[in-house]
Design a protein around this motif. Sequence first.
Motif, PDB file in Angstrom:
ATOM      1  N   HIS A  16     -14.462  13.514   6.868  1.00 37.25           N
ATOM      2  CA  HIS A  16     -13.614  12.501   7.485  1.00 37.25           C
ATOM      3  C   HIS A  16     -14.011  12.252   8.934  1.00 37.25           C
ATOM      4  O   HIS A  16     -14.053  11.124   9.390  1.00 37.25           O
ATOM      5  N   TYR A  17     -14.278  13.341   9.650  1.00 31.88           N
ATOM      6  CA  TYR A  17     -14.579  13.251  11.082  1.00 31.88           C
ATOM      7  C   TYR A  17     -16.034  13.585  11.402  1.00 31.88           C
ATOM      8  O   TYR A  17     -16.528  13.264  12.470  1.00 31.88           O
ATOM      9  N   GLU A  72     -13.893  20.765   7.344  1.00 31.89           N
ATOM     10  CA  GLU A  72     -13.589  20.239   8.678  1.00 31.89           C
ATOM     11  C   GLU A  72     -12.230  20.742   9.176  1.00 31.89           C
ATOM     12  O   GLU A  72     -11.360  21.106   8.389  1.00 31.89           O
ATOM     13  N   ARG A  73     -12.081  20.726  10.481  1.00 40.65           N
ATOM     14  CA  ARG A  73     -10.756  20.911  11.056  1.00 40.65           C
ATOM     15  C   ARG A  73      -9.982  19.602  10.893  1.00 40.65           C
ATOM     16  O   ARG A  73     -10.552  18.517  10.988  1.00 40.65           O
ATOM     17  N   THR A  74      -8.684  19.730  10.686  1.00 51.07           N
ATOM     18  CA  THR A  74      -7.825  18.550  10.598  1.00 51.07           C
ATOM     19  C   THR A  74      -6.956  18.484  11.845  1.00 51.07           C
ATOM     20  O   THR A  74      -6.111  19.360  12.059  1.00 51.07           O
ATOM     21  N   SER A  86      -5.507  21.618  15.903  1.00 48.10           N
ATOM     22  CA  SER A  86      -5.713  21.521  14.451  1.00 48.10           C
ATOM     23  C   SER A  86      -4.413  21.817  13.716  1.00 48.10           C
ATOM     24  O   SER A  86      -3.450  22.336  14.293  1.00 48.10           O
ATOM     25  N   ASN A  87      -4.402  21.500  12.426  1.00 47.77           N
ATOM     26  CA  ASN A  87      -3.197  21.740  11.625  1.00 47.77           C
ATOM     27  C   ASN A  87      -2.957  23.233  11.384  1.00 47.77           C
ATOM     28  O   ASN A  87      -1.971  23.613  10.767  1.00 47.77           O
TER      29      ASN A  87
END
Length: 206
Positions: A16-17, A72-74, A86-87
């Motif tokens: 996503h990122y 990935e980190r969210t 991050s979450n």
Amino acid sequence: NKTLPIRSVQIGGAFHYVESIAIRKQIAPLINGNFLTIDIKKIHQALKKNAWLEYVSIQRIWPDTLRVYVIERTPIARWPNNKLLSNKGLIFAGNGNPKIPKLPLFIGPKDQTSLMVSKYKTINKFLSAHNLKVRKLVVNARHAWTLELRNGVTIKLGRADIDLRIERLKTVYSSVLASKIKTIKVIDLRYTNGFAVKWRNNNKPK
């Protein structure tokens, strides 16, 4: 190396990122040696320097493949000094990424990040169901919690019984507050058994 060369590099994960092509370019100079001698540890260390990567796994797949899998980190919030949260409550540098959605700002002690994320998830689920969005979550030096919503409403949760006060908000919102939300400035839940409301321009609706 002509004996057992690495012919294929597979990049896996939900992207996503970070773009898989960027990961491929990053590790390309490190694909040295053959299937047996390639330095997997060095590749792993290089990828872990990417602040957006939470997890990295690298495997040899016989006879000529290297498989790279990343998570990935969210990001769940912005953090002061151009950082992200991050979450999972980790502060990281990644705020220049153009793919980041509009996120609330969290301000608080660094040792409270995991708790902030946990409580935010709880209250945000409720707020989102009522089309309310958090603009800022602040935990001050005395560990008092305050939420600022994008519609201009401030919710004061105080220092103690945060979960209980969130539940109280859920209980009274639909029946008491929802119809008046456009005229509310502050919802103060820092009471043992109730709450107080401050109205915009000090004008209580009829």
